[in-house]
Structures are given as C-alpha cells and as structure tokens.
Design a protein around this motif. Structure first.
Motif, PDB file in Angstrom:
ATOM      1  N   LEU A  32       0.830  -1.210   0.000  1.00 31.63           N
ATOM      2  CA  LEU A  32       0.000   0.000   0.000  1.00 31.63           C
ATOM      3  C   LEU A  32       0.865   1.261   0.000  1.00 31.63           C
ATOM      4  CD1 LEU A  32      -2.830  -1.104   2.476  1.00 31.63           C
ATOM      5  CD2 LEU A  32      -2.894  -1.036  -0.034  1.00 31.63           C
ATOM      6  N   GLU A  33       1.998   1.205   0.694  1.00 34.34           N
ATOM      7  CA  GLU A  33       2.915   2.346   0.691  1.00 34.34           C
ATOM      8  C   GLU A  33       3.478   2.589  -0.707  1.00 34.34           C
ATOM      9  OE1 GLU A  33       5.817   1.321   3.586  1.00 34.34           O
ATOM     10  OE2 GLU A  33       4.521   1.760   5.323  1.00 34.34           O
ATOM     11  N   THR A  82       0.852   4.158  -2.842  1.00 29.87           N
ATOM     12  CA  THR A  82       0.752   5.572  -2.499  1.00 29.87           C
ATOM     13  C   THR A  82       1.890   6.380  -3.131  1.00 29.87           C
ATOM     14  OG1 THR A  82      -0.293   4.976  -0.402  1.00 29.87           O
ATOM     15  CG2 THR A  82       0.608   7.201  -0.572  1.00 29.87           C
ATOM     16  N   LYS A 131     -11.287  -0.316   2.376  1.00 32.58           N
ATOM     17  CA  LYS A 131     -10.155   0.576   2.647  1.00 32.58           C
ATOM     18  C   LYS A 131      -9.074   0.425   1.581  1.00 32.58           C
ATOM     19  CE  LYS A 131     -10.863   0.228   7.663  1.00 32.58           C
ATOM     20  NZ  LYS A 131     -10.295  -0.293   8.929  1.00 32.58           N
ATOM     21  N   ASP A 146     -10.113   2.043  -1.664  1.00 34.12           N
ATOM     22  CA  ASP A 146      -9.991   3.502  -1.556  1.00 34.12           C
ATOM     23  C   ASP A 146      -8.565   3.953  -1.880  1.00 34.12           C
ATOM     24  OD1 ASP A 146     -12.629   3.858  -0.935  1.00 34.12           O
ATOM     25  OD2 ASP A 146     -12.318   3.983   1.246  1.00 34.12           O
ATOM     26  N   VAL A 147      -7.580   3.187  -1.389  1.00 35.39           N
ATOM     27  CA  VAL A 147      -6.177   3.507  -1.690  1.00 35.39           C
ATOM     28  C   VAL A 147      -5.915   3.331  -3.182  1.00 35.39           C
ATOM     29  CG1 VAL A 147      -3.771   2.872  -1.245  1.00 35.39           C
ATOM     30  CG2 VAL A 147      -5.422   2.871   0.637  1.00 35.39           C
ATOM     31  N   HIS A 169      -4.992   6.502  -6.074  1.00 38.28           N
ATOM     32  CA  HIS A 169      -3.704   6.562  -6.769  1.00 38.28           C
ATOM     33  C   HIS A 169      -3.755   5.854  -8.126  1.00 38.28           C
ATOM     34  CE1 HIS A 169      -2.810   7.179  -2.484  1.00 38.28           C
ATOM     35  NE2 HIS A 169      -1.917   8.030  -2.930  1.00 38.28           N
TER      36      HIS A 169
END
Length: 309
Positions: A79-80, A83, A107, A110-111, A115
């Motif tokens: 996830l990082e 992002t 969730k 949404d990420v 992006h």
C-alpha cells in the motif's frame, strides 16, 4: 489511469504480485504455496505483455498471516508503494489472498482509487474500475468473510469439545507439568516445587508470607522456551502469580473452559495438589483484605497481634 489507457498510450504498467498463506505450515519447503501463487501471477502478467504489463522484482509475501486483518508487513509495504506511485496494478492468485474482510477491502480499494491503481485476480477475472466489477468483488468477499467466520466457529467448537474431553488445548503450561501428545504429564522435579508451594501456603495462610519465603528459598517460576529458542520464565514469583497458581484448577486434575471445569486427562495420578487446592478454593485468595480471602487474612492478623508488643 485505467489499464486500457496505459495500453493505448504504450506506457509500461508496473505490476506488483501479492501472495499470502494463512498458516506457516509447509513454508519451509523449496516450492511452497507462496511460490505457486507467484508463479501463476507471473504467467498471467506475461500473457498481458502486449498491454505493457511488467512484473516488479519486489516480492510482497505474507506467510503465516490471516486475511482477516490488515496488520501484515508485505500488505503495508504494498500500500505504501501504491501511495508512492511505484505500483499501478496489483495481481493476486485469488481475491481472498488480498483480504477476507469486506471492511478492509473497502479501505484497500480507496487507496487503489486515490492513486489510479487497479486490482486483478488471475483465477477470477475482475476489473475494479467498473461498478459491475466492484459488485462482483463485494459479493465474493462477502462469501470469503462468511467462510472465515464459519472456520473460526469450527475452531472454537473443536476447542470446546476437546476441553470437555479433558484435553489440553494450548496456553502456558503450568509449573509441574510438561506437554506430551497434547496431554499434560507430570514433571516430577517441578511437581515437588508445586507441592511445597501449596503446603507452605496451607501452613502460612498468607500469600505475602509465602512470596517472601519462596524468594528466600530461591524458588522461581517455570522456565519456558519461546519463539526462536528464547528462554522465558525462571523469575521470582509475584503475589499475583501466586494467587493465580493457588486457584488453578489444573492442579485438581481439571481443564476449564469459559468458567466450567471438566475432568482432565491428566487426572489419573496427574493432579499435583488437589487437597491443597481444595483448601484455598473456598476462600479463593485475591487481594489482601478482601472478603474472599478473609480466612487467610484473619490468620495473618492474628499472628500480627501475637507478635506485637
């Protein structure tokens, strides 16, 4: 940007492969479940080479971790990287490898949306950029979450049934016992210590006095080998630990589950100090001065009056 846009523009689509296995069983094998998942995902990415798909070298593997939580190192790193715009498409073998929770999936999506990243399951054709794709995914994840909850219920039922049969189902092994074939067996050197503790408590009538005496005698708690071979235990008893030990029904040859005691399989000769536990059961020692330990406290007060000038 959707995958079709990348293909039309001739841009490279950076694909991250995420793999997960709930248990660590078999992970030590040369070719394990994570390798099989990754191999299938790599083959799928190769089949999409005409669309500019390229598999990243970074490996996002979570072995031995449940899909019911987001507390997974590889998932967090993935996830990082999304992002940071390092990943444009996430490829998994099955949707439940990513998560088994509808709330967590929302969730994660949404990420992805924030992006411009997309999500692909190689065994279930989905496109999270369309409303129909999301609906299908939500339906599948509902079943995945249901399956996880049913599995949890089965495990809890199995533990309850096993404990009713007197089987030891895990946890810290009490002083005086070892585990063999999921049964408690008496460790004779430690059992002698347990008998001393119960006997001296019966004679002293005070956990505080018992703690002080055990400290003078150098009697310590059970030594255990933890994860990675790290040793734990072997410490002087605290009063809290002694209160719990003196009320531990395992020493009566019983196994407890949710407040109910059942005859344990260690009962045939395995109970270490049933008589001593019967003595403390009726006035289960808690904090000094409470009504539940009035008998031992009264003894202690009587001694104090005798010793006072």
């Amino acid at each position: 940007m959707a995958r079709a846009d990348h293909a039309r523009s001739g841009l490279t689509v950076r694909c991250a492969i995420y793999t997960r296995k709930s248990s660590d069983e078999g992970l030590e094998q040369e070719f394990n479940s994570l390798d099989a998942q990754r191999e299938a995902c790599e083959a799928y990415i190769v089949s999409q080479r005409h669309a500019g798909w390229v598999a990243l070298a970074d490996m996002y593997d979570d072995g031995g971790l449940s899909g019911g939580t987001m507390e997974r190192p590889a998932l967090k790193r993935l996830l990082e990287d999304i992002t940071a715009s390092k990943v444009q498409t996430v490829v998994v073998y099955k949707v439940d490898r990513l998560t088994r929770s509808l709330g967590d999936f929302a969730k994660i999506v949404d990420v992805f949306d924030a992006h411009n990243a997309s999500f692909v399951s190689v065994t279930q054709q989905f496109n999270t950029t369309t409303s129909m794709g999301r609906l299908t995914l939500n339906m599948l994840l509902s079943f995945a979450q249901f399956e996880r909850e049913i599995a949890g219920e089965r495990i809890r039922d199995k533990i309850a049934a096993s404990k009713k049969k007197g089987m030891w189902m895990g946890g810290n092994v009490p002083l005086g016992y070892d585990i063999k074939d999921r049964n408690l067996v008496v460790n004779e050197p430690e059992a002698a210590t347990v008998r001393v503790i119960f006997q001296r408590h019966a004679e002293l009538g005070s956990v505080a006095l018992l703690k002080a005496e055990l400290g003078r005698l150098g009697i310590v708690s059970k030594r255990r080998e933890g994860a990675g071979g790290r040793l734990a235990g072997g410490q002087h008893f605290s009063r809290g630990a002694l209160y719990l030990m003196l009320q531990n029904r395992t020493y009566r040859g019983e196994i407890t589950h949710q407040g109910t005691a059942y005859p344990g399989q260690q009962a045939s000769g395995g109970h270490l100090h049933a008589e001593g536990l019967r003595r403390v059961r009726n006035h289960a020692p808690t904090c000094p001065g409470s009504s539940r330990c009035s008998r031992c406290c009264n003894r202690s007060k009587a001694r104090s009056r005798k010793s006072s000038p």
